[in-house]
Motif scaffolding. Sequence first.
Motif, PDB file in Angstrom:
ATOM      1  N   VAL A 188     -17.010 -39.017  10.729  1.00 13.60           N
ATOM      2  CA  VAL A 188     -15.945 -38.508  11.601  1.00 13.60           C
ATOM      3  C   VAL A 188     -15.019 -37.670  10.733  1.00 13.60           C
ATOM      4  CG1 VAL A 188     -14.119 -39.060  13.232  1.00 13.60           C
ATOM      5  CG2 VAL A 188     -16.064 -40.619  12.980  1.00 13.60           C
ATOM      6  N   ASP A 189     -14.893 -36.397  11.040  1.00 16.04           N
ATOM      7  CA  ASP A 189     -14.018 -35.495  10.285  1.00 16.04           C
ATOM      8  C   ASP A 189     -12.704 -35.317  11.029  1.00 16.04           C
ATOM      9  OD1 ASP A 189     -15.728 -35.085   8.190  1.00 16.04           O
ATOM     10  OD2 ASP A 189     -16.392 -33.095   8.828  1.00 16.04           O
ATOM     11  N   LEU A 190     -11.607 -35.436  10.279  1.00 15.94           N
ATOM     12  CA  LEU A 190     -10.281 -35.169  10.838  1.00 15.94           C
ATOM     13  C   LEU A 190      -9.696 -33.965  10.110  1.00 15.94           C
ATOM     14  CD1 LEU A 190      -7.941 -35.898  12.687  1.00 15.94           C
ATOM     15  CD2 LEU A 190      -7.137 -37.507  10.947  1.00 15.94           C
ATOM     16  N   PHE A 191      -9.693 -32.807  10.792  1.00 15.74           N
ATOM     17  CA  PHE A 191      -9.194 -31.551  10.228  1.00 15.74           C
ATOM     18  C   PHE A 191      -7.693 -31.432  10.479  1.00 15.74           C
ATOM     19  CE2 PHE A 191     -13.643 -30.711  10.681  1.00 15.74           C
ATOM     20  CZ  PHE A 191     -13.970 -29.695   9.787  1.00 15.74           C
ATOM     21  N   MET A 211     -15.288 -33.296  20.379  1.00 20.37           N
ATOM     22  CA  MET A 211     -14.153 -32.670  19.710  1.00 20.37           C
ATOM     23  C   MET A 211     -12.875 -32.963  20.476  1.00 20.37           C
ATOM     24  SD  MET A 211     -15.735 -28.933  18.771  1.00 20.37           S
ATOM     25  CE  MET A 211     -14.427 -28.631  17.585  1.00 20.37           C
ATOM     26  N   ALA A 212     -11.779 -33.124  19.716  1.00 23.87           N
ATOM     27  CA  ALA A 212     -10.453 -33.284  20.307  1.00 23.87           C
ATOM     28  C   ALA A 212      -9.456 -32.530  19.447  1.00 23.87           C
ATOM     29  CB  ALA A 212     -10.069 -34.756  20.399  1.00 23.87           C
ATOM     30  N   PHE A 213      -8.507 -31.876  20.086  1.00 25.56           N
ATOM     31  CA  PHE A 213      -7.501 -31.079  19.381  1.00 25.56           C
ATOM     32  C   PHE A 213      -6.106 -31.536  19.802  1.00 25.56           C
ATOM     33  CE2 PHE A 213     -11.259 -28.493  19.461  1.00 25.56           C
ATOM     34  CZ  PHE A 213     -11.246 -27.769  18.271  1.00 25.56           C
ATOM     35  N   ALA A 223     -10.406 -33.567  15.624  1.00 27.28           N
ATOM     36  CA  ALA A 223     -11.364 -34.611  15.255  1.00 27.28           C
ATOM     37  C   ALA A 223     -12.724 -34.188  15.786  1.00 27.28           C
ATOM     38  CB  ALA A 223     -10.958 -35.961  15.843  1.00 27.28           C
ATOM     39  N   VAL A 224     -13.762 -34.415  14.996  1.00 24.93           N
ATOM     40  CA  VAL A 224     -15.113 -34.028  15.419  1.00 24.93           C
ATOM     41  C   VAL A 224     -16.118 -35.043  14.888  1.00 24.93           C
ATOM     42  CG1 VAL A 224     -15.305 -32.474  13.429  1.00 24.93           C
ATOM     43  CG2 VAL A 224     -16.874 -32.206  15.351  1.00 24.93           C
ATOM     44  N   SER A 225     -17.061 -35.430  15.740  1.00 26.31           N
ATOM     45  CA  SER A 225     -18.086 -36.397  15.347  1.00 26.31           C
ATOM     46  C   SER A 225     -19.145 -36.488  16.440  1.00 26.31           C
ATOM     47  CB  SER A 225     -17.461 -37.780  15.121  1.00 26.31           C
ATOM     48  OG  SER A 225     -18.439 -38.729  14.714  1.00 26.31           O
ATOM     49  N   ASP A 226     -20.254 -37.160  16.112  1.00 19.43           N
ATOM     50  CA  ASP A 226     -21.285 -37.415  17.115  1.00 19.43           C
ATOM     51  C   ASP A 226     -21.327 -38.894  17.504  1.00 19.43           C
ATOM     52  OD1 ASP A 226     -22.305 -38.447  14.769  1.00 19.43           O
ATOM     53  OD2 ASP A 226     -24.265 -37.480  14.931  1.00 19.43           O
ATOM     54  N   PHE A 235     -10.920 -43.534  17.870  1.00 19.96           N
ATOM     55  CA  PHE A 235     -10.512 -42.872  16.629  1.00 19.96           C
ATOM     56  C   PHE A 235      -9.396 -41.863  16.883  1.00 19.96           C
ATOM     57  CE2 PHE A 235     -10.667 -39.324  13.681  1.00 19.96           C
ATOM     58  CZ  PHE A 235     -10.501 -39.991  12.474  1.00 19.96           C
ATOM     59  N   VAL A 236      -9.527 -41.067  17.929  1.00 26.14           N
ATOM     60  CA  VAL A 236      -8.503 -40.064  18.241  1.00 26.14           C
ATOM     61  C   VAL A 236      -7.164 -40.743  18.464  1.00 26.14           C
ATOM     62  CG1 VAL A 236      -7.756 -38.357  19.941  1.00 26.14           C
ATOM     63  CG2 VAL A 236     -10.114 -38.353  19.127  1.00 26.14           C
ATOM     64  N   GLY A 237      -7.169 -41.869  19.173  1.00 27.77           N
ATOM     65  CA  GLY A 237      -5.929 -42.601  19.398  1.00 27.77           C
ATOM     66  C   GLY A 237      -5.309 -43.086  18.101  1.00 27.77           C
TER      67      GLY A 237
END
Length: 244
Positions: A188-191, A211-213, A223-226, A235-237
């Motif tokens: 999980v990448d958090l840019f 994806m979430a922005f 955030a981006v992941s499969d 994770f986004v929360g």
Amino acid sequence: MSCKETLHTQSYLDGELNGADAIAAEWHLENCADCQVLAANTADLGDALRKVTHYSAPDALRHRVMKQLDRETRRTATRSFWYGAASGGGLSALAASFALLALLPPSAASLSQSIVDSHTAALTGGKTIMVASSNHHTVKPWLAAHAGISPPVTDFAGQGFVLAGGRTDEVAGMRAAVAVYRHGNHDVDLFAWPDRGARLPPSGMVRGFRMAFWKMGDLDYAAVSDVDAAAFQEFVGLAKNQRE
């Protein structure tokens, strides 16, 4: 501070070390309480500097600049190459145009594409991590030194998302800090990158990746992941509720 490696650690935090020296400094930082305090203070200073008031050009000024650039570009296109090369005027106008265009915020579509491209390239190239650590005292100052920003970095191991390290990357031509997490066999990448007023894309799926922005302070995040939908939303929360 009594550690004899303080100057070496500071050089590492400033991004001045490479290779074996950087690895040695990372190991020392992982195990030295004094240098962890130094790293935390360095990150706090970066946070404070990042929060200094900055100003954006008003829309009217942007509009006038773009109109002037458009006129200069059309005028330059009618001149011969050799005349422009000899006078320098044509090339200077074009150079100014490109420089100012580079400052404009990217489109939502280009952001989505750029995030997925960067995430995929890191996975397929085996370069997801440049600094490997689950300690935010190591990852956060490393990102501050190498990406020029200091986003919050938290280990969510208790919730199933283990901080694995970080890297720098690019988002639509901008330098980004990336905190890398592991959830089972998934990355999980958090840019995070500086906010330039861009309209962020909606959350969704792009080429098989979720994806979430969102915006927080003066930074944009993605955030981006499969991972599956439930895990991704969790994770986004967690990421949105981080505190610096």
